[in-house]
Design a protein around this motif. Sequence first.
Motif, short mmCIF file in Angstrom:
data_model
loop_
_atom_site.label_atom_id
_atom_site.label_comp_id
_atom_site.label_asym_id
_atom_site.label_seq_id
_atom_site.Cartn_x
_atom_site.Cartn_y
_atom_site.Cartn_z
N LYS A 99 0.86 -1.15 0.00
CA LYS A 99 0.09 0.07 0.08
C LYS A 99 0.83 1.27 0.03
CE LYS A 99 -3.53 0.19 2.54
NZ LYS A 99 -4.82 0.48 3.51
N ILE A 100 0.77 2.12 -1.11
CA ILE A 100 1.38 3.18 -1.00
C ILE A 100 0.65 4.35 -1.26
CG2 ILE A 100 3.54 1.93 -2.13
CD1 ILE A 100 2.74 3.92 -4.61
N ILE A 101 1.26 5.66 -0.70
CA ILE A 101 0.49 6.98 -0.99
C ILE A 101 1.25 7.74 -1.90
CG2 ILE A 101 -0.20 9.19 0.12
CD1 ILE A 101 -0.15 7.39 2.99
N ILE A 102 0.55 8.30 -2.87
CA ILE A 102 1.13 9.17 -3.82
C ILE A 102 0.45 10.53 -3.44
CG2 ILE A 102 1.21 9.98 -6.21
CD1 ILE A 102 1.00 6.98 -7.06
N VAL A 103 1.48 11.44 -3.15
CA VAL A 103 1.08 12.85 -2.78
C VAL A 103 1.57 13.91 -4.00
CG1 VAL A 103 1.10 14.85 -1.08
CG2 VAL A 103 0.94 12.60 -0.11
N ILE A 104 0.72 14.33 -4.51
CA ILE A 104 1.13 15.71 -5.13
C ILE A 104 0.62 17.03 -4.61
CG2 ILE A 104 0.89 16.65 -7.66
CD1 ILE A 104 0.29 14.00 -8.80
#
Length: 472
Positions: A99-104
Motif C-alpha cells: 500500500k503506497i501513498i502518492i501525494v502531489i
Amino acid sequence: MFVGRERELASLKEFYDKDGLGMTIIYGRRRIGKSTLITEFVKNKKTIFYTATKVGKNRNLELFSKQVVDLLMPGVNDINFNTIEAVFDFIDRNVGEDKIIIVIDELPYWAEKDEALLSVLQKYIDTVWSDKNIKIILCGSSLSFMENKVLSEKSPLFGRRDSQIKLDAFDYLDAAKFVPKYSNEEKAICYGVTGGVAKYLSMIDPEKSLDENIVRLFFRTDGYLYDETRNLLTQEFTDIAIVNNIIEQIASGENTLSTIAGKIGEKEPTVLYSIEKLINVGLVEKKKCITDEKNKKKTQYVLRDYMFKFWYEFIPKATSVIEMGQGEIYYQKAVKPVLHSFMGAVFEEMCRYYTLKQGIQGEYGSFITSVGTWWGVENVTDKNGSTRSQSADIDVVALSDIDKKAVIGECKFKNEKIDKGIYETLIRRGRLIPAQYRVSKYIFFSLSGYTDWFESILDENVVLLTLDSLYE
C-alpha cells in the motif's frame, strides 16, 4: 509540535485504512497547514511525496520521477522518463502488493502547465491502477483551480474521489493550544492577530509574552509578518495596486461594492472582479444578513483573514518608524492601547462560533443550525416623543429552522462592564427579527463582566457569559 486537526486526521485514516485504490482532495488558502497535515498523516507510511513548483511541465515531471524512483528503487539514479504515462507505468510495475501513498502537493503549479495531467491520472485510476493498493492525495492552494478543475463536474477526475477536505484556519479553541500558558484574553488576542492561520500561529513563541511576539513578528523589518501581506498578494495577483487599495478600504470598514469603487476611483465591474479573486484565495468573504440572504442590497464584503485586518490597520502607518528600528515604541504607544477595539470584530466571530457549537448540542432549548449577523434600520423614540430612524445591528443571530426560534447576542471586548443600556438595546432590537422566528434567548458576552444592575434580572432567557466561558 503538531496541533489540532483531529477530524481531518481521522478522515485521512479512514481513507487510508480502506483497502484498494482511493483518492482524496485537500485544498485551502496558503499558510493554512495543508502540507503539515499531510506530512503528519504519512509518517511511517510508504509515500511518494512531491511538491510541484512553477518550473514548467518537463521539470515537474523530472522531479516527480525522482521521488518515485527513490521510493520504489532506492539507489538507482539512471532511470529517465519522457512522459507522465511512463512514470505511472513504472509505479504499476513496481508497487506490488504494497500500500503506497502518492501525494502531489501544490497540484495547480503542475496541472496548469500540463493540461493532460488530470486526464492521464483519470485513465490510470479507471484502468491500470484499478486493482492496486494506491492512495492518491491531491493538494492545492488555488481554491478556484481545485474547485473548478479538480472537484467540479467538468473535471476528468469528477466522481473518482473518495473524500475531500477543505482546510480552514483554526478556530479560537484550537488556536489556543499553541499558547497554553497564556491567559484567555491573551489567547483571544493571539487568535485575532494571526487569524487562526496555522503558519502564523506556529511562529508564536509560547515562552515569550504576547507583546514580545507581536513586536517580533509585525513591528520589526525582519519579522515574518512584516511583509507577509505583500508576499501573499504578489504570489496570487498581477494587479497588486488595485487589490491593495480594495483591501485597504475593506479593512477600514468600507464594505459595499459601490462605496469601495467610489473610494478608489475604479468602475464597479473592475472592483467586483478583484473582490471575487480575493474571495477565491480566501482573504475576503461576502457577508449576508442572516434573515435576508436573498437581498443583494444587504451584502457586505469583509476581511476573512484577521491578520490582514491587523496588518492594514497598523503597519502602513508605522512603516517609517519600524524601518528606523523603533517598532516596539510604536506598538506600545499606538497599537496596544487600541487592541481591544481591533478585537471587537474578532470577538464577535468567536461568540458566533461558540453559540453555534452550543446550539447544535441543544444548549439553548432548540436545535441551532445557522449563525450570522443581522443589520437594518430601527425606529427609536426620543425622550421628547419624536421618532427617528437609525441603523441597527445584532452581533450574534443564531437560528433554528426546525423550532422556528432565534437566539441573539451582544458582544463587548472592552475594559468596561456591560450595563443596563446595552441590555435594553438588545431586547429592543430583538423585535426586529422576522416574526417567523421567536427570540428565545438573549446572550451577552463580556470581557469585563457586568454592572450590579444585572443582579436584579431573574429572566431565565437572559444568559450572561464572559470570555472565560468561551474557553471552558
